[in-house]
Scaffold this motif. Structure first.
Motif, PDB file in Angstrom:
ATOM      1  N   GLU A 158      53.188  13.052  21.507  1.00 17.43           N
ATOM      2  CA  GLU A 158      54.047  11.935  21.468  1.00 17.43           C
ATOM      3  C   GLU A 158      55.194  13.338  21.437  1.00 17.43           C
ATOM      4  O   GLU A 158      54.710  13.556  20.239  1.00 17.43           O
ATOM      5  N   CYS A 159      55.731  12.953  22.175  1.00 12.89           N
ATOM      6  CA  CYS A 159      57.225  14.569  22.454  1.00 12.89           C
ATOM      7  C   CYS A 159      58.413  13.486  21.275  1.00 12.89           C
ATOM      8  O   CYS A 159      58.603  12.505  21.478  1.00 12.89           O
ATOM      9  N   PRO A 160      58.246  14.203  20.211  1.00 11.18           N
ATOM     10  CA  PRO A 160      59.412  13.332  19.119  1.00 11.18           C
ATOM     11  C   PRO A 160      60.809  13.177  19.441  1.00 11.18           C
ATOM     12  O   PRO A 160      61.784  12.679  19.131  1.00 11.18           O
ATOM     13  N   LYS A 161      60.921  13.833  20.842  1.00 10.34           N
ATOM     14  CA  LYS A 161      62.430  13.375  21.219  1.00 10.34           C
ATOM     15  C   LYS A 161      62.714  12.755  22.336  1.00 10.34           C
ATOM     16  O   LYS A 161      63.434  11.511  21.952  1.00 10.34           O
ATOM     17  N   CYS A 162      62.050  12.628  23.377  1.00  7.80           N
ATOM     18  CA  CYS A 162      62.080  11.873  24.445  1.00  7.80           C
ATOM     19  C   CYS A 162      60.044  10.595  24.907  1.00  7.80           C
ATOM     20  O   CYS A 162      59.989  10.064  25.782  1.00  7.80           O
ATOM     21  N   ASP A 163      59.718  11.345  23.799  1.00  7.91           N
ATOM     22  CA  ASP A 163      58.200  10.219  23.846  1.00  7.91           C
ATOM     23  C   ASP A 163      57.483  10.793  25.561  1.00  7.91           C
ATOM     24  O   ASP A 163      55.746   9.849  25.233  1.00  7.91           O
ATOM     25  N   ARG A 171      54.022  21.503  23.706  1.00  9.63           N
ATOM     26  CA  ARG A 171      54.325  21.244  24.615  1.00  9.63           C
ATOM     27  C   ARG A 171      55.511  20.635  25.702  1.00  9.63           C
ATOM     28  O   ARG A 171      54.314  19.416  25.983  1.00  9.63           O
ATOM     29  N   CYS A 172      56.533  19.942  25.725  1.00  8.36           N
ATOM     30  CA  CYS A 172      56.904  18.597  26.762  1.00  8.36           C
ATOM     31  C   CYS A 172      57.182  19.138  27.962  1.00  8.36           C
ATOM     32  O   CYS A 172      58.063  20.153  28.316  1.00  8.36           O
ATOM     33  N   PRO A 173      56.319  18.744  28.706  1.00  2.57           N
ATOM     34  CA  PRO A 173      56.125  18.704  29.956  1.00  2.57           C
ATOM     35  C   PRO A 173      57.618  18.075  30.351  1.00  2.57           C
ATOM     36  O   PRO A 173      58.755  18.833  31.668  1.00  2.57           O
ATOM     37  N   ARG A 174      58.657  17.263  30.125  1.00  2.00           N
ATOM     38  CA  ARG A 174      59.640  16.792  30.565  1.00  2.00           C
ATOM     39  C   ARG A 174      61.020  17.420  29.945  1.00  2.00           C
ATOM     40  O   ARG A 174      61.856  17.965  30.522  1.00  2.00           O
ATOM     41  N   CYS A 175      61.116  17.030  28.403  1.00  2.00           N
ATOM     42  CA  CYS A 175      62.586  18.180  28.054  1.00  2.00           C
ATOM     43  C   CYS A 175      62.257  19.470  27.642  1.00  2.00           C
ATOM     44  O   CYS A 175      63.395  19.741  26.635  1.00  2.00           O
ATOM     45  N   GLY A 176      61.394  20.358  27.451  1.00  2.00           N
ATOM     46  CA  GLY A 176      60.750  21.063  27.045  1.00  2.00           C
ATOM     47  C   GLY A 176      60.626  21.342  25.418  1.00  2.00           C
ATOM     48  O   GLY A 176      60.408  22.893  25.032  1.00  2.00           O
TER      49      GLY A 176
HETATM   50 ZN   LIG Z   1      60.627  15.571  25.305  1.00  2.00          ZN
END
Ligand SMILES: [Zn+2]
Length: 405
Positions: free
Chosen positions: A321-326, A338-343
């Motif tokens: 999971e992305c630690p910034k935006c889940d 890599r997070c596809p949503r927040c980069g």
């Molecule tokens: Zn993210």
């Protein structure tokens, strides 16, 4: 070893003593007496300590020459062993205790004086070394153990559990087969695990075993020195792993205390249990089970001992999971996500650490000054050695190797 209690911690301090022949002889005699007592308790189906005393006390004193206090402990020890066996639904043959170990009571059983441990029966063992940090605490009961040429008196002590401090942030610990990664959102440290090092000894043991096996009979079993060699390799594997599990947590806990951070780790119970359920476990799986179980035990113990608050978090999704935006992360390279949503992009281990920290902050209700995820100033990358993760191990060739006997 240690266990917690309300406000008090009990811990065992190992005191290494000289393995005098008289001490070894007493331990051997105790062991023979103990196994005799277990057998008699089971044969006569004795249940109460009073019956056991009546049937065994005199024999232990007169036939085995045990001092009075030791005889009492010996039949108690035997009854405990017999009970454990009776209560075990999968019990096989009657239990036989192999370990040379004996309970001793402070005062009546042993005394520490002028560089010597005096054991009941006038045996004097020279003290070789011990952990002096707990000298101010009273000595309680102890266990004398002789193993692999070393004699150690494990003295139990009680210390007051320190008050927990109020944490400012969290040092999260992410454990995988390859390394322990720990830190907060900026600090990123790691310790290699000992799984590979321990596994090498297992591989050596296996190849030796294979070399001395034939289709007709396992020749290695008949050759004493080969068997001893194989056993010593298994023992080395275990020692390497135990040593690592014991020595790594204090480093991490000290960092947490220095920064006044809490400690956080994943709940590995589910993982350990599912590994335990595997049929025909290979050596590596066994090492992982043992390594993880010991490591978390020592992490918890050091947190408690140093007054560091501890959070044990749900492990699900911590490495995906992305630690910034889940959002669900996507793989972009070797162990890199890599997070596809927040980069957001980082190493898998680092992501594990950040997510564990995030969950622990929530659980402990800590609001760090920079928010849950401060701008990632420190490079969020750990060293990667591709040959040590995922790829098949280089196993020694069948029957090959350079084992000299
Ligand atoms: Zn993210």
């Amino acid at each position: 070893m240690a266990s917690g209690d309300e406000g008090v911690l009990t811990l065992s301090i190992g005191m290494r003593v000289s393995p005098e022949p008289a001490g070894i002889e007493l331990l051997r005699r105790y062991n023979v007496a103990l196994n005799y007592a277990i057998n008699k308790i089971l044969s006569l189906n004795l249940k109460t300590i009073r019956d056991v005393h009546r049937e065994l006390y005199r024999e232990l004193r007169e036939w085995f020459g045990l001092p009075s206090r030791i005889a009492l402990d010996c039949y108690r020890d035997a009854l405990a062993n017999a009970k454990a066996w009776r209560n075990n639904p999968h019990r096989g043959r009657r239990p036989k205790v192999k370990k040379l170990s004996m309970l001793l009571h402070q005062g009546s059983g042993y005394r520490v004086e002028d560089g010597y441990v005096e054991i009941i029966g006038g045996i004097r063992l020279k003290i070789i070394g011990w952990d002096r940090r707990y000298d101010q605490y009273e000595n309680r009961e102890a266990r004398l153990v002789y193993r692999e040429g070393r004699m150690i008196l494990w003295i139990s002590k009680r210390i007051l559990r320190p008050k927990q401090y109020k944490p400012r942030d969290v040092i999260a610990i992410d454990i995988n087969e390859r390394k322990i990664v720990y830190g907060d959102d900026e600090i990123n440290k790691d310790i290699d695990t000992a799984i590979d090092r321990a596994y090498k000894w297992k591989v050596l043991a296996e190849s030796l075993q294979r070399r001395y096996s034939s289709s007709r009979y396992p020749a290695w079993k008949r050759r004493r020195e080969v068997l001893n060699r194989i056993r010593s390799y298994h023992r080395k594997a275990r020692n390497v792993l135990e040593d690592w599990a014991r020595k790594s947590p204090p480093k991490i806990a000290r960092l947490a205390v220095k920064l006044q951070h809490a400690l956080a780790r994943e709940d590995l119970t589910g993982l350990i249990n599912s590994l335990r359920k595997i049929k025909n476990k290979d050596h590596r799986t066994k090492l992982i089970i043992m390594g993880y179980a010991r490591l978390v035990k020592w992490i918890d113990w050091h947190a408690m001992k140093l007054g560091a608050p501890l959070a044990i978090v749900d492990p699900r999704g911590t490495s995906s999971e992305c630690p910034k935006c889940d959002s669900k992360l996507e793989e972009t390279g070797y162990r890199r996500l890599r997070c596809p949503r927040c980069g957001f992009e980082a190493d898998r281990d680092v992501i594990g650490k950040l997510n564990i920290r995030k969950r622990a902050l929530k659980k402990l209700r800590i609001n760090p000054p920079g928010g849950v995820l401060a701008p990632l100033t420190a490079p969020q990358m750990t060293d990667v050695n591709p040959n040590r993760w995922g790829e098949p191990m280089n196993r020694p060739q069948r029957g090959g190797g350079t084992l000299a006997l």
